[in-house]
Design a protein around this motif. Structure first.
Motif, PDB file in Angstrom:
ATOM      1  N   VAL A  61      -8.722 -20.293  17.650  1.00 40.41           N
ATOM      2  CA  VAL A  61      -7.283 -20.043  17.761  1.00 40.41           C
ATOM      3  C   VAL A  61      -6.915 -19.298  19.045  1.00 40.41           C
ATOM      4  O   VAL A  61      -5.773 -18.841  19.182  1.00 40.41           O
ATOM      5  CB  VAL A  61      -6.768 -19.233  16.544  1.00 40.41           C
ATOM      6  CG1 VAL A  61      -7.078 -19.957  15.248  1.00 40.41           C
ATOM      7  CG2 VAL A  61      -7.339 -17.810  16.530  1.00 40.41           C
TER       8      VAL A  61
ATOM      9  N   SER B 103      -1.588 -17.890  10.900  1.00 38.49           N
ATOM     10  CA  SER B 103      -0.401 -17.647  11.726  1.00 38.49           C
ATOM     11  C   SER B 103      -0.728 -17.774  13.209  1.00 38.49           C
ATOM     12  O   SER B 103       0.023 -18.402  13.979  1.00 38.49           O
ATOM     13  CB  SER B 103       0.154 -16.245  11.427  1.00 38.49           C
ATOM     14  OG  SER B 103       0.511 -16.121  10.067  1.00 38.49           O
ATOM     15  N   VAL B 104      -1.856 -17.192  13.613  1.00 35.69           N
ATOM     16  CA  VAL B 104      -2.253 -17.269  15.016  1.00 35.69           C
ATOM     17  C   VAL B 104      -2.567 -18.712  15.396  1.00 35.69           C
ATOM     18  O   VAL B 104      -2.286 -19.148  16.525  1.00 35.69           O
ATOM     19  CB  VAL B 104      -3.458 -16.346  15.292  1.00 35.69           C
ATOM     20  CG1 VAL B 104      -3.919 -16.483  16.742  1.00 35.69           C
ATOM     21  CG2 VAL B 104      -3.093 -14.904  15.005  1.00 35.69           C
TER      22      VAL B 104
ATOM     23  N   SER C 169      -1.015 -20.645  18.486  1.00 35.38           N
ATOM     24  CA  SER C 169      -1.927 -21.180  19.490  1.00 35.38           C
ATOM     25  C   SER C 169      -1.714 -22.679  19.686  1.00 35.38           C
ATOM     26  O   SER C 169      -1.738 -23.179  20.822  1.00 35.38           O
ATOM     27  CB  SER C 169      -3.376 -20.913  19.073  1.00 35.38           C
ATOM     28  OG  SER C 169      -4.287 -21.527  19.954  1.00 35.38           O
TER      29      SER C 169
END
Length: 414
Positions: free
Chosen positions: A147, A395-396, A400
């Motif tokens: 990510v 979420s990341v 990304s």
């Protein structure tokens, strides 16, 4: 000692397929999300995601090496010469080999290779982190690598994934005392990217350190194992999980050291002979691209120039924060007492990336192989509840994926 610095116990041993399959599935899911985001974003810009992944920037140079061999160059109006000798040969060799036995073009062969070796890289990162800090940390390390904001490069016909796979498995071989394997993989890493020197250095430093441990062990008096001195503490988890090379015969360590630099040295010397400029001819080739090592002076000037106006000052501040974060992570790695091979490798990759004198926009991509820097964050995530760490990583991953799609449809990797 902070949460980022507290060691955890290595995970229990088990069959490799059962241990690594969920990790690779998670990694593949993150990369698939990035490709979906790229396809959707590219559709709105009337661009081909396939072309962005296979036929722009460095990927185009690699396919030219595969197709035409070395000798192709571009002369710029300012007199600079961009020669394809700057690109190390292992990826083009593989592209040529795959294209020869399949109907794939060189570009598509590069994309297939990148896909496969990115999985190998994820597995290698998991193997290293699992060996040192346990399975949960290994899973988190792989997903953190997936990510990263520039993680889309892992899916491109670039050499970063190939290099990271070779580096990770070479480091794992060092940590587990497989010196011939470590040396051979380091040699292949040296045929992939100039930063292969970091893998060679890690093998050499670990081997030399093992010689020192051998000498120290010989100087210690024999002790009855049935009598334990209570004043002598047990080795820590980190010490037990470090390199275990002392049982390897001396000749294996020596041969591993001999093999490690052969790839990089062989190519650099060939370039010097090919150009007629001697052993350092490769540096002249890099100079034609404006590349060099100046200790970070040019990069510092680049950042300082950002503060000449308000909008660009925000970018300059972001660069300073990013560099500070990288350095802070490396300091934490040292304070965690990571195994010496990981510290040497990550330190050299970081130094070469930050202190190169050109292509400042490439620095995040050049840091992509420095996966040991992610281990402090992986340890922190491993201590969270599974649901919370999954939410953070998910979420990341979305951010990304969106950033990767935006990046490749814009300036992209230089």
């Amino acid at each position: 000692m902070t949460d980022l610095e507290t060691p955890v116990a290595p995970g229990r041993e088990g069959p490799w397929p059962r241990r690594v399959a969920p990790v690779l599935l998670g990694y593949a899911a993150v990369r698939a999300l990035g490709l979906v985001a790229l396809a959707l974003w590219s559709a709105t810009r009337d661009k081909s995601p396939h072309q962005l992944l296979t036929a722009r920037w460095d990927s185009l140079w690699y396919t030219r090496v595969a197709e035409l061999g070395y000798g192709y160059e571009v002369r710029l109006p300012n007199g600079d010469v961009h020669s394809n000798l700057a690109f190390f040969p292992l990826l083009p060799w593989l592209e040529r080999a795959v294209s020869a036995v399949t109907p794939l073009s060189y570009a598509d062969a590069g994309l297939l290779i990148s896909t496969l070796v990115s999985l190998a890289a994820a597995w290698g990162i998991f193997a290293v982190a699992d060996h040192v800090y346990g399975r949960r940390a290994g899973v988190c390390a792989v997903l953190l690598w997936a990510v990263l904001p520039v993680g889309i490069v892992q899916s491109m016909a670039y050499s970063e994934s190939l290099f990271t796979a070779l580096a990770a498995w070479s480091l794992y071989a060092v940590l587990t005392g497989r010196w011939l394997t470590a040396g051979l993989l380091a040699s292949f890493a040296g045929l992939t990217r100039p930063v292969g020197a970091a893998v060679v250095a890690a093998v050499w430093v670990a081997a030399i350190a093992s010689y020192g441990r051998d000498s120290s062990a010989q100087d210690l008096p024999a002790q009855d194992s049935s009598v334990r001195d209570p004043s002598v503490r047990e080795p820590s988890v980190r010490e037990r999980s470090g390199p275990a090379p002392d049982s390897a015969p001396l000749w294996r360590r020596a041969l591993g050291m001999l093999l490690a630099p052969l790839g990089a040295a062989g190519y650099v010397l060939w370039v010097g002979q090919h150009t007629g400029k001697g052993p350092l001819g490769y540096l002249d080739v890099q100079a034609g691209w404006g590349n060099g090592f100046d200790g970070g002076y040019a990069f510092a000037r680049f950042v300082a120039d950002k503060f000449t106006s308000f909008p660009s000052a925000l970018a300059g501040l972001g660069l300073i924060i990013g560099v500070a974060l990288v350095i802070w992570l490396y300091v934490i790695c040292v304070r965690q007492a990571q195994p010496i091979p990981l510290l040497v490798y990550a330190g050299i990759v970081t130094a070469l990336a930050l202190c190169a004198s050109s292509y400042f926009g490439s620095k995040p991509r050049l840091l992509l192989p420095a996966f040991p820097l992610l281990l402090p964050l992986a340890l922190a995530l491993a201590r969270l509840r599974t649901s919370r760490s999954a939410w953070v990583l998910g979420s990341v991953a979305v951010v990304s994926a969106v950033y990767g799609a935006f990046w490749l449809n814009g300036s992209g990797p230089p």
